[in-house]
Scaffold this active site. Structure first.
Site, mmCIF file in Angstrom:
data_model
loop_
_atom_site.group_PDB
_atom_site.id
_atom_site.type_symbol
_atom_site.label_atom_id
_atom_site.label_comp_id
_atom_site.label_asym_id
_atom_site.label_seq_id
_atom_site.Cartn_x
_atom_site.Cartn_y
_atom_site.Cartn_z
ATOM 1 N N SER A 17 -10.541 -67.010 3.877
ATOM 2 C CA SER A 17 -9.391 -67.191 4.762
ATOM 3 C C SER A 17 -9.726 -66.609 6.135
ATOM 4 O O SER A 17 -10.774 -66.956 6.700
ATOM 5 C CB SER A 17 -8.165 -66.531 4.123
ATOM 6 O OG SER A 17 -7.009 -66.812 4.848
ATOM 7 N N HIS A 44 -8.890 -71.520 4.389
ATOM 8 C CA HIS A 44 -7.538 -71.670 4.960
ATOM 9 C C HIS A 44 -7.658 -72.000 6.434
ATOM 10 O O HIS A 44 -8.345 -71.313 7.177
ATOM 11 C CB HIS A 44 -6.742 -70.373 4.836
ATOM 12 C CG HIS A 44 -6.389 -70.029 3.425
ATOM 13 N ND1 HIS A 44 -6.017 -68.776 3.054
ATOM 14 C CD2 HIS A 44 -6.349 -70.778 2.299
ATOM 15 C CE1 HIS A 44 -5.744 -68.751 1.753
ATOM 16 N NE2 HIS A 44 -5.957 -69.961 1.273
ATOM 17 N N ASP A 137 -4.539 -64.995 -1.849
ATOM 18 C CA ASP A 137 -4.906 -66.253 -2.508
ATOM 19 C C ASP A 137 -6.296 -66.068 -3.131
ATOM 20 O O ASP A 137 -7.159 -65.413 -2.557
ATOM 21 C CB ASP A 137 -4.928 -67.385 -1.459
ATOM 22 C CG ASP A 137 -4.928 -68.765 -2.111
ATOM 23 O OD1 ASP A 137 -4.639 -68.867 -3.317
ATOM 24 O OD2 ASP A 137 -5.223 -69.745 -1.399
#
Lengths: 197, 331
Positions: A17, A44, A137
């Site tokens: 991310s 992401h 996540d």
């Protein structure tokens, strides 16, 4: 089922991310040209990101880097990125599928969605990697990979641009390798060749 | 070495796959909804979510609920229809419709547009707004269909969260909109109510792409982010359905990550705007096209009706047989 066959790894999934672009540049540029597994990546991004993200890495990577297409067969030695604004999943016949289901962990694509579906298909033959990021996540997905007999690697939070995602993954399940960013490729390569790290 | 954990996990996975097949079969037999050719990975996620939400432990536990609890099934059906959408989603797509497709439609005496899998209707209102602004709405009929009645009801209501309007306004502007987007809805508390005039020429109707048939003579079919949930075989069936529902030179619009190029009907469509997945139906001689496989279109209700007829017939035969037996004994 054949034990010898199951000992070998079949695929690598990577979740990353915030801070991901630098981390991925480092990882992808050090992958050897003869790397024998497919690598599937969820990074992401902003939902309106351009579709050409993989181009950013194609120049510096010796392997083919591309965006995963719907129903595309997964091929060894190829690096796949989830398309922006879609979840990426793996089907039993080793093809990709996409979904526009609601974001998971505020993310679409979500790392957990990829990891969980890949674990269902590859089971113990899957290597899961969580890198830098500012959320959690990937923690659930990595636990599922571990529970399914797969192998898990997390970037050492001390070496991560954003440590929360690796820290959260380490808290969620027992991780096989917690290593600095620069050592991750050598661990994966060794595993892919010998089945042991 | 394969330890016990791996064996258990393999076993668990195998069982889950069997249970999913049984669940989908039960739904098909009972209600006629056919999810058996859906791509499995995402289906499995949604099944597992409903299972956890309902406090069930195994997928097979859901079979009982699906059969005996209509409310449970309706909830589950809503899970299975992905209702995540937005107005002017992928603004560049709507911009292409405005700049390139509209001019092709202008000359037509009457325009028929099919929004297949319209979900909760955001795309319907987007299309109505665009056609209104292009002064084509009066001669257009929009057919908005979905298999989920719950989604269709929401689409008909045309009431959305006020919070989402900021995003939709931005999408609208990126899609070439130049009016004030807020003129298209009125606000009440935290809701945005779309103007009644935008559904004047819209027919909302329940249609299942998997089990229902042709929807005739369309000039434009829009079906975005629906086919990604189908397997290759089912995708082909739906492409065939679209091909048969489109008139000559009709447009087929798919989602940004969908393509007809891997389908056996690829040759029947030419790229109109490749990067937006807008195709135009190409006329080729009928000989090259296989007949529609009729059996694919048998829906569950037909099967149920015929099985009732057959079991009635068997019962009658049994009665007849026992009558004959009695007569024989009497003799």
């Amino acid at each position: 089922m054949n034990k010898k066959y199951r000992k070998k790894y079949e695929a690598v999934v990577i979740g990353v991310s915030a801070g991901g672009t630098n981390a991925l540049k480092m990882i992808l540029s050090s992958m050897p040209a003869d790397f024998s597994l497919p690598v599937i990546i969820v990074q992401h991004l902003h939902p309106n990101s351009k579709n050409d993200m993989p181009d950013l890495y194609n120049d510096s990577c010796r392997l083919k880097v591309k965006q995963a297409d719907e129903k595309e067969g997964i091929v060894r030695g190829c690096i796949y990125f989830a398309p922006p604004n879609y979840h990426l999943l793996v089907e039993d016949d080793r093809t990709f599928s996409l979904s526009v289901e609601a974001p998971v962990n505020f993310s679409r694509p979500s790392i957990d969605v990829l990891f969980e579906s890949a674990s269902d298909v590859y089971g113990a033959s899957l290597i899961g990697v969580v890198l830098t990021g500012a959320n959690n996540d990937g923690s659930r997905g990595l636990k599922k990979i571990k529970d399914g007999g797969g192998l898990t690697i997390v970037q050492d939070p001390d070496t991560a641009e954003y440590p929360s995602m690796p820290t959260s993954a380490i808290a969620a399940s027992k991780i096989d390798y917690v290593v600095p960013l620069e050592d991750i490729v050598s661990v994966i390569v060794k595993l892919s060749e010998t089945g042991v790290g | 070495m394969k330890d016990n954990k791996d064996v258990n996990s393999d076993d668990h996975n195998e069982n889950e796959n069997i249970e999913i097949r049984m669940l989908l079969e039960a739904i098909f037999l009972k209600y006629g909804y056919d999810f058996r050719n859906y791509a499995k990975a995402s289906l499995k996620r949604r099944i597992n979510q409903r299972m956890t939400l309902s406090g069930l432990e195994k997928i097979s536990d859901m079979i009982h609920n699906v059969l005996y609890d209509r409310l449970f099934f309706d909830k589950f059906l809503t899970d299975l229809s992905i209702n995540v959408t937005e107005m002017f989603r992928d603004p560049s797509f709507f911009l292409s419709i405005r700049n390139r497709v509209i001019s092709e439609l202008r000359e037509l005496p009457y325009i028929k547009v099919w929004l297949a899998g319209c979900s909760t209707g955001e795309e319907v209102y987007s299309m109505s707004i665009l056609l209104t602004e292009e002064k084509l709405y009066e001669k257009t009929r929009i057919y908005a269909t979905d298999f989920s009645q719950a989604a269709l009801n929401k689409a008909k209501d045309g009431i959305y969260k006020l919070n989402d309007m900021k995003k939709y306004t931005s999408n609208y502007q990126h899609a070439g909109g130049i009016e004030s987007f807020s003129d298209y809805y009125s606000t009440k508390y935290d809701s945005a109510i779309m103007n009644q005039s935008l559904k004047k020429n819209v027919t909302f109707s329940n249609h299942n792409l998997v089990t229902d048939g042709v929807f005739g003579e369309m000039n434009v079919i829009v079906c975005r982010n629906v086919l990604i949930y189908f397997n290759r075989e089912l995708q082909d069936n739906v492409f065939r359905l679209f091909m048969d529902s489109l008139c000559e030179d009709g447009f087929l619009c798919l989602g940004s990550k969908e393509t007809i190029r891997l389908s056996k009907y690829s040759d029947n469509f030419e790229d109109f705007i490749k990067e937006e997945k807008i195709y135009k139906k190409r006329m080729i001689s009928d000989q090259t096209v296989d007949p529609v496989p009729q059996v694919e279109r048998l829906d569950g209700s037909v099967i149920r009706k015929s099985s009732v007829l057959i079991s009635d017939a068997i019962k009658k035969l049994d009665e007849l047989q026992s009558l004959i037996n009695t007569v024989n004994i009497d003799r």
